[in-house]
Design a protein around this motif. Structure first.
Motif, mmCIF file in Angstrom:
data_model
loop_
_atom_site.group_PDB
_atom_site.id
_atom_site.type_symbol
_atom_site.label_atom_id
_atom_site.label_comp_id
_atom_site.label_asym_id
_atom_site.label_seq_id
_atom_site.Cartn_x
_atom_site.Cartn_y
_atom_site.Cartn_z
ATOM 1 N N ASP A 64 -34.580 -22.422 -49.235
ATOM 2 C CA ASP A 64 -34.492 -22.581 -50.936
ATOM 3 C C ASP A 64 -35.802 -23.325 -51.529
ATOM 4 N N ARG A 65 -36.076 -24.154 -50.603
ATOM 5 C CA ARG A 65 -37.418 -25.108 -51.167
ATOM 6 C C ARG A 65 -38.648 -24.109 -51.244
ATOM 7 N N ARG A 66 -38.741 -23.264 -50.318
ATOM 8 C CA ARG A 66 -39.892 -22.544 -50.168
ATOM 9 C C ARG A 66 -39.840 -21.374 -51.317
ATOM 10 N N ARG A 67 -38.503 -20.809 -51.337
ATOM 11 C CA ARG A 67 -38.409 -19.919 -52.592
ATOM 12 C C ARG A 67 -38.584 -20.417 -53.946
ATOM 13 N N GLY A 68 -38.601 -21.696 -54.149
ATOM 14 C CA GLY A 68 -38.748 -22.343 -55.326
ATOM 15 C C GLY A 68 -40.369 -22.543 -55.422
ATOM 16 N N LYS A 69 -40.889 -22.911 -54.299
ATOM 17 C CA LYS A 69 -42.461 -23.051 -54.437
ATOM 18 C C LYS A 69 -43.032 -21.694 -54.671
ATOM 19 N N ILE A 70 -42.304 -20.813 -54.146
ATOM 20 C CA ILE A 70 -43.164 -19.261 -54.308
ATOM 21 C C ILE A 70 -42.834 -18.812 -55.777
#
Length: 161
Positions: A132-138
């Motif tokens: 979820d954190r990486r998806r938000g960053k992407i």
């Protein structure tokens, strides 16, 4: 594990049935011995040794030697049955101890499996949070890239207050 416990349980139940059957046979042998002893005692008291009595009509035609031989056989059978009963009880106790050991081992394995499952669940949750954190960053980087391609600034515009 489970199959062994089921087999032990079935064997324990079979042994319990054997013990019950042997107890009934033992009681029947004991009763027959008591009847023979009572018959002999009553015959001596009544002075009817060797005469017809109504205590044991099936044994009327038996002489004293035959009755004594049958009594000896009954005592031997009784002794054998008692011995078999004790063996079956000891075996049953051993089987019950094994069942308890298996239950304890099963309980330990279940606790270990629950702990392992809980650890795996926490790891999955941690990975999902990282995703979820990486998806938000992407998404944030994609939005910056779209703004840059459309001629805007790399920095996000600040929200008006």
């Amino acid at each position: 594990g489970v199959e062994d416990a089921r087999a032990v349980r079935m064997e324990r139940d079979r042994l319990r049935a054997d013990v019950s059957r042997m107890e009934v046979e033992l009681e029947a042998s004991h009763d027959k011995i008591s009847v023979f002893m009572e018959m002999g005692h009553n015959a001596r008291l009544a002075g009817t040794v060797g005469r017809r009595t109504d205590l044991a009509p099936t044994d009327i035609n038996m002489d004293e030697g035959t009755l004594r031989a049958e009594l000896r056989g009954l005592r031997e059978t009784y002794s054998d049955q008692v011995e078999e009963l004790h063996k079956a009880q000891k075996l049953l106790q051993l089987e019950e101890a094994q069942v308890e050991d298996l239950r304890a081992a099963l309980s330990e394995e279940k606790a270990r499996a629950d702990k392992l499952s809980e650890e795996l669940y926490r790891k999955v949750q941690a990975h999902e949070n990282e995703l979820d954190r990486r998806r938000g960053k992407i998404h944030k980087l994609e939005a910056q890239l779209r703004r840059l391609l459309s001629g805007g600034a790399i920095l996000e515009p600040s929200d008006p207050k």
